[in-house]
Design a protein around this motif. Sequence first.
Motif, PDB file in Angstrom:
ATOM      1  N   MET A   1     -22.082 -29.179  79.022  1.00 14.00           N
ATOM      2  CA  MET A   1     -20.939 -28.474  79.561  1.00 14.00           C
ATOM      3  C   MET A   1     -19.636 -29.255  79.345  1.00 14.00           C
ATOM      4  N   LYS A   2     -19.773 -30.427  78.779  1.00 13.78           N
ATOM      5  CA  LYS A   2     -18.591 -31.236  78.478  1.00 13.78           C
ATOM      6  C   LYS A   2     -17.692 -30.529  77.459  1.00 13.78           C
ATOM      7  N   ASP A   3     -18.290 -29.813  76.505  1.00  7.83           N
ATOM      8  CA  ASP A   3     -17.493 -29.090  75.510  1.00  7.83           C
ATOM      9  C   ASP A   3     -16.667 -27.981  76.165  1.00  7.83           C
ATOM     10  N   LYS A   7     -12.665 -27.612  76.147  1.00  6.96           N
ATOM     11  CA  LYS A   7     -12.003 -26.389  75.682  1.00  6.96           C
ATOM     12  C   LYS A   7     -10.904 -25.984  76.656  1.00  6.96           C
ATOM     13  N   TRP A   8     -11.203 -25.984  77.955  1.00  6.98           N
ATOM     14  CA  TRP A   8     -10.178 -25.656  78.950  1.00  6.98           C
ATOM     15  C   TRP A   8      -8.990 -26.612  78.825  1.00  6.98           C
ATOM     16  N   GLN A   9      -9.279 -27.892  78.709  1.00 14.87           N
ATOM     17  CA  GLN A   9      -8.219 -28.894  78.648  1.00 14.87           C
ATOM     18  C   GLN A   9      -7.429 -28.827  77.347  1.00 14.87           C
ATOM     19  N   SER A  10      -8.033 -28.306  76.289  1.00 13.19           N
ATOM     20  CA  SER A  10      -7.338 -28.211  75.001  1.00 13.19           C
ATOM     21  C   SER A  10      -6.149 -27.254  75.059  1.00 13.19           C
ATOM     22  N   PHE A  11      -6.108 -26.398  76.071  1.00 14.64           N
ATOM     23  CA  PHE A  11      -4.983 -25.477  76.243  1.00 14.64           C
ATOM     24  C   PHE A  11      -3.889 -26.063  77.133  1.00 14.64           C
ATOM     25  N   GLY A  12      -4.042 -27.335  77.498  1.00 11.96           N
ATOM     26  CA  GLY A  12      -3.034 -28.000  78.315  1.00 11.96           C
ATOM     27  C   GLY A  12      -3.187 -27.749  79.799  1.00 11.96           C
ATOM     28  N   GLU A  21     -22.697 -31.114  85.076  1.00 10.09           N
ATOM     29  CA  GLU A  21     -24.088 -31.474  84.845  1.00 10.09           C
ATOM     30  C   GLU A  21     -24.530 -30.771  83.571  1.00 10.09           C
ATOM     31  N   LYS A  22     -25.788 -30.904  83.239  1.00  4.62           N
ATOM     32  CA  LYS A  22     -26.286 -30.327  81.985  1.00  4.62           C
ATOM     33  C   LYS A  22     -26.040 -28.817  81.903  1.00  4.62           C
ATOM     34  N   ASP A  23     -26.402 -28.074  82.946  1.00  2.00           N
ATOM     35  CA  ASP A  23     -26.284 -26.614  82.928  1.00  2.00           C
ATOM     36  C   ASP A  23     -25.284 -26.074  83.938  1.00  2.00           C
ATOM     37  N   TYR A  24     -24.413 -26.931  84.458  1.00  2.00           N
ATOM     38  CA  TYR A  24     -23.495 -26.522  85.505  1.00  2.00           C
ATOM     39  C   TYR A  24     -22.147 -27.217  85.317  1.00  2.00           C
ATOM     40  N   PHE A  25     -21.081 -26.468  85.551  1.00  2.00           N
ATOM     41  CA  PHE A  25     -19.736 -27.023  85.492  1.00  2.00           C
ATOM     42  C   PHE A  25     -18.865 -26.261  86.470  1.00  2.00           C
ATOM     43  N   SER A  26     -18.162 -26.979  87.329  1.00  2.00           N
ATOM     44  CA  SER A  26     -17.198 -26.326  88.207  1.00  2.00           C
ATOM     45  C   SER A  26     -15.946 -27.184  88.280  1.00  2.00           C
ATOM     46  N   PHE A  27     -14.838 -26.515  88.555  1.00  2.00           N
ATOM     47  CA  PHE A  27     -13.549 -27.197  88.650  1.00  2.00           C
ATOM     48  C   PHE A  27     -12.583 -26.305  89.409  1.00  2.00           C
ATOM     49  N   GLU A  28     -11.481 -26.916  89.819  1.00  2.00           N
ATOM     50  CA  GLU A  28     -10.395 -26.163  90.434  1.00  2.00           C
ATOM     51  C   GLU A  28      -9.217 -26.160  89.471  1.00  2.00           C
ATOM     52  N   ILE A  29      -8.482 -25.057  89.505  1.00  2.00           N
ATOM     53  CA  ILE A  29      -7.319 -24.910  88.631  1.00  2.00           C
ATOM     54  C   ILE A  29      -6.189 -24.251  89.405  1.00  2.00           C
ATOM     55  N   GLU A  30      -4.976 -24.692  89.109  1.00  2.00           N
ATOM     56  CA  GLU A  30      -3.796 -24.087  89.726  1.00  2.00           C
ATOM     57  C   GLU A  30      -3.520 -22.751  89.035  1.00  2.00           C
ATOM     58  N   VAL A  31      -3.146 -21.763  89.839  1.00  2.00           N
ATOM     59  CA  VAL A  31      -2.844 -20.433  89.328  1.00  2.00           C
ATOM     60  C   VAL A  31      -1.516 -19.982  89.919  1.00  2.00           C
ATOM     61  N   GLN A  32      -0.625 -19.537  89.062  1.00  2.00           N
ATOM     62  CA  GLN A  32       0.609 -18.912  89.503  1.00  2.00           C
ATOM     63  C   GLN A  32       0.381 -17.411  89.480  1.00  2.00           C
ATOM     64  N   ALA A  33       0.460 -16.786  90.641  1.00  2.00           N
ATOM     65  CA  ALA A  33       0.209 -15.347  90.756  1.00  2.00           C
ATOM     66  C   ALA A  33       1.475 -14.556  90.497  1.00  2.00           C
ATOM     67  N   GLN A 108     -21.861 -22.173  74.752  1.00  2.00           N
ATOM     68  CA  GLN A 108     -21.074 -21.644  73.634  1.00  2.00           C
ATOM     69  C   GLN A 108     -20.494 -20.271  73.958  1.00  2.00           C
ATOM     70  N   HIS A 109     -21.257 -19.450  74.648  1.00  2.00           N
ATOM     71  CA  HIS A 109     -20.778 -18.135  75.075  1.00  2.00           C
ATOM     72  C   HIS A 109     -19.509 -18.285  75.923  1.00  2.00           C
ATOM     73  N   PHE A 110     -19.538 -19.198  76.891  1.00  2.00           N
ATOM     74  CA  PHE A 110     -18.388 -19.407  77.766  1.00  2.00           C
ATOM     75  C   PHE A 110     -17.198 -19.995  77.010  1.00  2.00           C
ATOM     76  N   ILE A 111     -17.469 -20.894  76.067  1.00  4.94           N
ATOM     77  CA  ILE A 111     -16.397 -21.472  75.249  1.00  4.94           C
ATOM     78  C   ILE A 111     -15.682 -20.370  74.468  1.00  4.94           C
ATOM     79  N   GLU A 112     -16.451 -19.451  73.901  1.00  4.04           N
ATOM     80  CA  GLU A 112     -15.861 -18.353  73.134  1.00  4.04           C
ATOM     81  C   GLU A 112     -15.013 -17.450  74.022  1.00  4.04           C
TER      82      GLU A 112
END
Length: 122
Positions: A1-3, A7-12, A21-33, A108-112
């Motif tokens: 899930m590192k890829d 990918k998220w970070q590549s957009f700044g 973890e191997k099959d799990y990834f979670s994070f928080e992100i700021e959102v301007q509504a 890969q599905h999520f990356i796409e």
Amino acid sequence: MKDLQNKWQSFGLQLHHCQIEKDYFSFEIEVQAKPGSKKERIEVGNQGQLVIAVNSRPIDGEANDAILVFLGKSLGLAPSSLELVRGGKSKLKRIRIHYQTLPHKNEQHFIERVSFLLSPHS
């Protein structure tokens, strides 16, 4: 899930409180509504946040719900995979996104999905 994280970070975008973890990834992100918008859209803001415009008005949490549903559908995630962490009554929000790979939805599905959603379209 590192890829997927990369990918998220590549957009700044700035990711907070990442758990990976191997099959799990979670994070928080700021959102301007941007509630009450004529056109629903998601784009990358200039300060490392997502900008999400929805048609719903900010009345009784309708815009918050619309943002979670729109973002979830755009990412191919179930509604239960997103949660509003803070900013329920503010235009600046923080959302936690949970990814769990499945046989039909691998990393890969999520990356796409992220690439398609956040890449500039002509």
